[in-house]
Motif scaffolding. Structure first.
Motif, PDB file in Angstrom:
ATOM      1  N   MET A   1       0.840  -1.217   0.000  1.00 56.61           N
ATOM      2  CA  MET A   1       0.000   0.000   0.000  1.00 56.61           C
ATOM      3  C   MET A   1       0.856   1.240   0.000  1.00 56.61           C
ATOM      4  SD  MET A   1      -2.987  -0.169  -0.566  1.00 56.61           S
ATOM      5  CE  MET A   1      -3.481   1.542  -0.288  1.00 56.61           C
ATOM      6  N   GLU A   2       1.839   1.247   0.924  1.00 61.51           N
ATOM      7  CA  GLU A   2       2.706   2.418   1.028  1.00 61.51           C
ATOM      8  C   GLU A   2       3.425   2.667  -0.289  1.00 61.51           C
ATOM      9  OE1 GLU A   2       4.917   1.132   4.291  1.00 61.51           O
ATOM     10  OE2 GLU A   2       3.914   2.422   5.729  1.00 61.51           O
ATOM     11  N   ASN A   3       3.881   1.575  -0.901  1.00 56.94           N
ATOM     12  CA  ASN A   3       4.595   1.687  -2.154  1.00 56.94           C
ATOM     13  C   ASN A   3       3.766   2.413  -3.204  1.00 56.94           C
ATOM     14  OD1 ASN A   3       7.028   1.276  -3.206  1.00 56.94           O
ATOM     15  ND2 ASN A   3       6.650  -0.797  -3.948  1.00 56.94           N
ATOM     16  N   LYS A   4       2.454   2.098  -3.216  1.00 57.32           N
ATOM     17  CA  LYS A   4       1.563   2.744  -4.160  1.00 57.32           C
ATOM     18  C   LYS A   4       1.561   4.252  -3.940  1.00 57.32           C
ATOM     19  CE  LYS A   4      -2.200   0.401  -6.389  1.00 57.32           C
ATOM     20  NZ  LYS A   4      -3.346  -0.456  -6.203  1.00 57.32           N
ATOM     21  N   TRP A   5       1.525   4.638  -2.670  1.00 60.32           N
ATOM     22  CA  TRP A   5       1.538   6.071  -2.355  1.00 60.32           C
ATOM     23  C   TRP A   5       2.786   6.749  -2.870  1.00 60.32           C
ATOM     24  CZ3 TRP A   5      -1.697   9.627  -1.704  1.00 60.32           C
ATOM     25  CH2 TRP A   5      -2.953   9.349  -1.138  1.00 60.32           C
ATOM     26  N   PHE A   6       3.937   6.076  -2.642  1.00 56.15           N
ATOM     27  CA  PHE A   6       5.188   6.655  -3.125  1.00 56.15           C
ATOM     28  C   PHE A   6       5.166   6.808  -4.633  1.00 56.15           C
ATOM     29  CE2 PHE A   6       7.119   4.957   0.891  1.00 56.15           C
ATOM     30  CZ  PHE A   6       7.330   6.215   1.419  1.00 56.15           C
ATOM     31  N   ASN A   7       4.631   5.778  -5.321  1.00 57.22           N
ATOM     32  CA  ASN A   7       4.586   5.831  -6.775  1.00 57.22           C
ATOM     33  C   ASN A   7       3.811   7.032  -7.270  1.00 57.22           C
ATOM     34  OD1 ASN A   7       6.182   3.707  -7.369  1.00 57.22           O
ATOM     35  ND2 ASN A   7       4.518   2.209  -7.489  1.00 57.22           N
ATOM     36  N   ILE A   8       2.820   7.451  -6.500  1.00 56.05           N
ATOM     37  CA  ILE A   8       2.042   8.619  -6.908  1.00 56.05           C
ATOM     38  C   ILE A   8       2.707   9.896  -6.432  1.00 56.05           C
ATOM     39  CG2 ILE A   8      -0.193   9.770  -6.696  1.00 56.05           C
ATOM     40  CD1 ILE A   8      -1.369   6.915  -6.264  1.00 56.05           C
ATOM     41  N   LEU A   9       3.219   9.872  -5.209  1.00 50.67           N
ATOM     42  CA  LEU A   9       3.801  11.081  -4.614  1.00 50.67           C
ATOM     43  C   LEU A   9       5.078  11.541  -5.309  1.00 50.67           C
ATOM     44  CD1 LEU A   9       3.492  10.936  -0.732  1.00 50.67           C
ATOM     45  CD2 LEU A   9       2.686  12.714  -2.294  1.00 50.67           C
ATOM     46  N   VAL A  10       5.966  10.581  -5.577  1.00 50.31           N
ATOM     47  CA  VAL A  10       7.269  10.937  -6.133  1.00 50.31           C
ATOM     48  C   VAL A  10       7.159  11.729  -7.445  1.00 50.31           C
ATOM     49  CG1 VAL A  10       9.320   9.939  -7.213  1.00 50.31           C
ATOM     50  CG2 VAL A  10       8.629   9.211  -4.930  1.00 50.31           C
ATOM     51  N   PRO A  11       6.357  11.260  -8.435  1.00 52.15           N
ATOM     52  CA  PRO A  11       6.246  12.063  -9.662  1.00 52.15           C
ATOM     53  C   PRO A  11       5.659  13.454  -9.388  1.00 52.15           C
ATOM     54  CG  PRO A  11       5.304   9.898  -9.997  1.00 52.15           C
ATOM     55  CD  PRO A  11       5.624   9.998  -8.549  1.00 52.15           C
TER      56      PRO A  11
ATOM     57  N   ILE B   1      12.750   6.984   3.521  1.00 54.93           N
ATOM     58  CA  ILE B   1      11.456   7.012   4.208  1.00 54.93           C
ATOM     59  C   ILE B   1      11.033   5.603   4.616  1.00 54.93           C
ATOM     60  CG2 ILE B   1       9.010   7.600   3.985  1.00 54.93           C
ATOM     61  CD1 ILE B   1       9.851   9.821   2.066  1.00 54.93           C
ATOM     62  N   LEU B   2      11.210   4.669   3.665  1.00 48.20           N
ATOM     63  CA  LEU B   2      10.830   3.288   3.974  1.00 48.20           C
ATOM     64  C   LEU B   2      11.623   2.763   5.156  1.00 48.20           C
ATOM     65  CD1 LEU B   2      10.359   1.507   0.539  1.00 48.20           C
ATOM     66  CD2 LEU B   2       8.677   1.843   2.347  1.00 48.20           C
ATOM     67  N   ARG B   3      12.893   3.099   5.160  1.00 51.12           N
ATOM     68  CA  ARG B   3      13.788   2.621   6.198  1.00 51.12           C
ATOM     69  C   ARG B   3      13.377   3.168   7.567  1.00 51.12           C
ATOM     70  NH1 ARG B   3      19.368   0.213   5.937  1.00 51.12           N
ATOM     71  NH2 ARG B   3      19.990   0.493   8.084  1.00 51.12           N
ATOM     72  N   PHE B   4      13.058   4.472   7.561  1.00 49.34           N
ATOM     73  CA  PHE B   4      12.615   5.096   8.808  1.00 49.34           C
ATOM     74  C   PHE B   4      11.347   4.433   9.324  1.00 49.34           C
ATOM     75  CE2 PHE B   4      15.504   8.687   8.193  1.00 49.34           C
ATOM     76  CZ  PHE B   4      15.860   8.906   9.517  1.00 49.34           C
ATOM     77  N   LYS B   5      10.439   4.148   8.387  1.00 48.20           N
ATOM     78  CA  LYS B   5       9.173   3.550   8.800  1.00 48.20           C
ATOM     79  C   LYS B   5       9.400   2.189   9.433  1.00 48.20           C
ATOM     80  CE  LYS B   5       5.613   5.984   6.846  1.00 48.20           C
ATOM     81  NZ  LYS B   5       4.803   6.301   5.688  1.00 48.20           N
ATOM     82  N   ARG B   6      10.321   1.421   8.807  1.00 44.85           N
ATOM     83  CA  ARG B   6      10.560   0.077   9.291  1.00 44.85           C
ATOM     84  C   ARG B   6      11.170   0.127  10.700  1.00 44.85           C
ATOM     85  NH1 ARG B   6      13.707  -2.691   4.948  1.00 44.85           N
ATOM     86  NH2 ARG B   6      12.069  -1.920   3.612  1.00 44.85           N
ATOM     87  N   GLU B   7      12.095   1.072  10.867  1.00 44.32           N
ATOM     88  CA  GLU B   7      12.745   1.166  12.167  1.00 44.32           C
ATOM     89  C   GLU B   7      11.786   1.646  13.243  1.00 44.32           C
ATOM     90  OE1 GLU B   7      16.245   3.473  11.666  1.00 44.32           O
ATOM     91  OE2 GLU B   7      17.397   1.781  10.916  1.00 44.32           O
ATOM     92  N   GLY B   8      10.821   2.464  12.836  1.00 41.48           N
ATOM     93  CA  GLY B   8       9.863   3.020  13.778  1.00 41.48           C
ATOM     94  C   GLY B   8       8.931   1.970  14.359  1.00 41.48           C
ATOM     95  N   LYS B   9       8.755   0.840  13.609  1.00 39.65           N
ATOM     96  CA  LYS B   9       7.782  -0.147  14.035  1.00 39.65           C
ATOM     97  C   LYS B   9       8.236  -0.927  15.256  1.00 39.65           C
ATOM     98  CE  LYS B   9       5.138  -0.783   9.873  1.00 39.65           C
ATOM     99  NZ  LYS B   9       5.114  -1.461   8.601  1.00 39.65           N
TER     100      LYS B   9
END
Lengths: 347, 319
Positions: A1-11, A339-347
């Motif tokens: 799900m998150e990946n989908k968001w990045f795919n939209i946000l990044v462009p 960002i992904l890395r931060f999220k993973r560490e935050g969990k």
């Protein structure tokens, strides 16, 4: 799900940074960025004529964007869309000028031959990659130049007698549309846009809903796993390049049968294929994304032509903006990774 | 046309067309040997041509006859700085190196034409007043037979290019720096374990390629084109890239390939006057370098083996 968001946000973020950088450049050279962008907007959507031209420019971009995106999905970089556009353009004009047939045969035939020509031009690097492991990037660059010089020679010595321009294609092979032109104050908009949308749907269908699409994506993610699962990696690589070339060949036919109605010998590239790389990247290699990105780049390119007259800004500003957008999309992997890395560490 | 006359017309032209390719291809060798694919050579040449021409036009009165030499040095500097963008994206941000190279090409042309319009109010610059001129090399030109073919009516830049090819070979194959640079391109992790700073080496290599690309572009502009427009550099950078591969990523090989491509180009320019070749349509000579590169890659003309880690971003700690 998150990946989908990045795919939209990044462009989206990349486009905004690109436009912002463009504004800074305008400020630096003493222009009013607001006036500059108003001129750009008016040049793309100011009235129906400009809108028609924007759509006209969007049409081949959709095709080349799909071409590059399709190859990307299978893990291949088709930098040769440019050459495939040229051979498609030439093939379409060749059929359009030399054959005599009723429209329901002539037009589809011209499109088909253009698609086949592009597909063949994609088949060569596909075969070399699959058979000998030669990198497709270098081969396709080389094929671009071979396509350019050969088609110039064919225009000058076979299609004409030493002229730099072919005849216009027969009306039975033309995509030009009287009602589209009339409703848009005689812009060069043509029926091609409908074919382009169909092609985007076709790509979505192949990638998301067929076994072939599944295999292509699988090969793109991991060749070895795909092979282990019993897929033919070689067959999929060749097919991906062939279909990619087919889309790019059709892009050429849009120019040959629609926008220009002929082909001119040229010392340089049309850049439709190279711009397709930007379109595919920005569209996140997704059929729907490609259509949106093509529309954005079409609007930027057509709107830019209005910038020198209305705001005094050289239209090359848009090329700089597009280059920066590509940079940010390409370098966004870092941002995404952090960002992904931060999220993973935050969990 | 006698055989000697033939050589006298073909060889200087071949040298003249190959010089920009040699410079740029050497840059490509440095970059790719360190593991960074450089599709952006074309853009670096565009930048070099632009800077070379603009500097030449602006400072022709100040430097007089030395203007072209100063111009190419400045173009080298700007090319090196411009290449940092490519290094930043592909080394630090792990961006796809091919994509980053494509962006370099777009950016260079965009910036070049934008500034040209900004400063000259038109799509191309004026013609330069201080280009390079052909000269006879002193002493060597008087050697019988060879002198008239190789050393009369030659651009000095052609010999600088050949000289730099040998310098590059020495640097890459005979110095510790060269060994490290190549190690980084073959197996960055092994190099890293041995205390070589992979990122630094790659930055240096890409910056060298920017300097050489800038040099190549400015030499092209000041010996062949004489002004700058969107059509000044059309494909020379990609041809240099082809020379890198055709020359098997070796400086002398790249030089040989560039000389051969220059020779093919010169034949397509003056081919009309040469017996046998006058019947060959020009297009075959134009596409020859590209067809040969494909054949070379496909293994028909010896196997072209890329540096192992070419195109792969090095991410510390990843296996």
């Amino acid at each position: 799900m998150e990946n989908k968001w990045f795919n939209i946000l990044v462009p989206i973020i990349s486009v905004l940074i690109g436009l912002f950088a463009g504004a800074l450049i305008m400020l630096f050279f003493g222009y009013n960025p607001i006036q500059g962008y108003i001129a750009l907007f008016k040049g793309a959507f100011g009235d129906l004529y400009f809108f028609g031209e924007t759509i006209r420019q969007t049409t081949p971009y959709i095709f080349t964007g799909l071409a590059v995106a399709f190859a990307f999905r299978a893990g291949l970089f088709n930098i040769g869309a440019e050459g495939q556009v040229i051979v498609g353009w030439l093939a379409a004009v060749w059929v359009g000028t030399t054959i005599d047939a009723p429209m329901y045969i002539h037009l589809p035939l011209a499109l088909l031959v253009a698609a086949i020509a592009g597909a063949l031009w994609g088949f060569i690097p596909g075969l070399l990659k699959a058979g000998l492991g030669v990198h497709e990037v270098i081969i396709t660059i080389m094929l671009n130049y071979i396509a350019l010089y050969s088609s110039n020679a064919i225009i000058r010595s076979i299609l004409t007698e030493n002229a730099d321009k072919t005849d216009m294609v027969a009306p039975t092979a033309s995509l030009a549309s009287e009602w589209l032109a009339n409703t848009t104050y005689f812009s060069r908009m043509h029926y091609g846009i409908f074919i382009a949308i169909l092609a985007a749907v076709a790509m979505w269908f192949i990638i998301e809903r067929t076994k072939l699409g599944f295999e292509l994506k699988s090969v793109g993610y991991n060749k070895h796993a795909s092979k282990y699962a019993g897929m033919s990696v070689k067959r999929n690589i060749i097919l991906a390049m062939v279909i990619s070339g087919l889309f790019a060949g059709l892009a050429g036919s849009m120019e040959g049968l629609g926008t220009y109605g002929n082909m001119t010998a040229s010392s340089g590239f049309s850049n439709i294929g190279f711009d397709g790389i930007a379109v595919a990247l920005l569209g996140a290699n997704n059929a729907f994304g490609v259509v949106l990105a093509a529309f954005l780049f079409g609007a930027l390119k057509v709107g830019a032509l209005n910038m020198p007259t209305q705001a005094g800004v050289p239209n090359e500003l848009v090329d700089i903006i597009i280059a920066l957008i590509i940079f940010f999309v390409a370098s966004s992997y870092l941002i995404r990774w952090i960002i992904l890395r931060f999220k993973r560490e935050g969990k | 046309m006698s055989f000697m006359e033939l050589l006298q017309s073909v060889i200087p032209t071949a040298l003249f067309y190959s010089a920009p390719l040699i410079f740029t291809a050497l840059g490509g060798v440095f970059s790719e040997r360190s593991g960074v694919v450089n599709i952006g050579l074309e853009g670096l040449m565009v930048m070099g041509a632009f800077v070379g021409i603009v500097f030449n036009l602006t400072f022709a009165d100040v430097f007089g006859a030395w203007t072209p030499w100063v111009s190419i040095l400045v173009a080298m500097g700007v090319g090196a700085i411009f290449a940092i963008i490519h290094a930043l994206a592909s080394v630090t941000f792990y961006a796809d190196q091919v994509v980053s190279g494509v962006a370099i090409n777009f950016l260079a042309l965009g910036v070049g034409i934008f500034l040209t319009k900004q400063w000259y109010d038109k799509g191309q610059t004026d013609m330069v007043t201080q280009p390079f001129y052909t000269t006879d090399i002193p002493v060597l030109a008087d050697i019988p037979l060879i002198g008239s073919v190789f050393f009369q009516g030659i651009y000095p830049t052609s010999y600088v290019a050949i000289f730099l090819a040998f310098v590059s070979w020495y640097i890459l194959y005979k110095t510790p720096f060269g060994l490290r640079l190549r190690a980084v391109g073959e197996h960055p992790m092994a190099a890293d374990t041995n205390g070589i700073n992979v990122y630094k080496m790659r930055y240096i290599a890409v910056i060298i390629s920017g300097a050489m690309g800038g040099l190549g572009g400015s030499v092209f502009a000041l010996t062949i084109a004489f002004n700058f427009s969107h059509a000044t550099i059309v494909g020379q950078g990609f041809m240099a890239l082809a020379a890198v591969i055709f020359g098997k990523w070796h400086p002398l090989g790249a030089m040989g390939a560039a000389l051969f491509f220059g020779f093919a180009q010169s034949l397509s320019v003056i081919g009309g006057g040469i017996p046998l070749l006058e019947d060959v349509p020009q297009v075959f000579l134009l596409i020859a370098p590209y067809v040969l590169t494909i054949l070379a890659l496909a293994g028909f003309i010896g196997r072209a083996e890329a540096p192992k880690a070419n195109g792969v971003p090095y991410i510390k700690g990843n296996r």
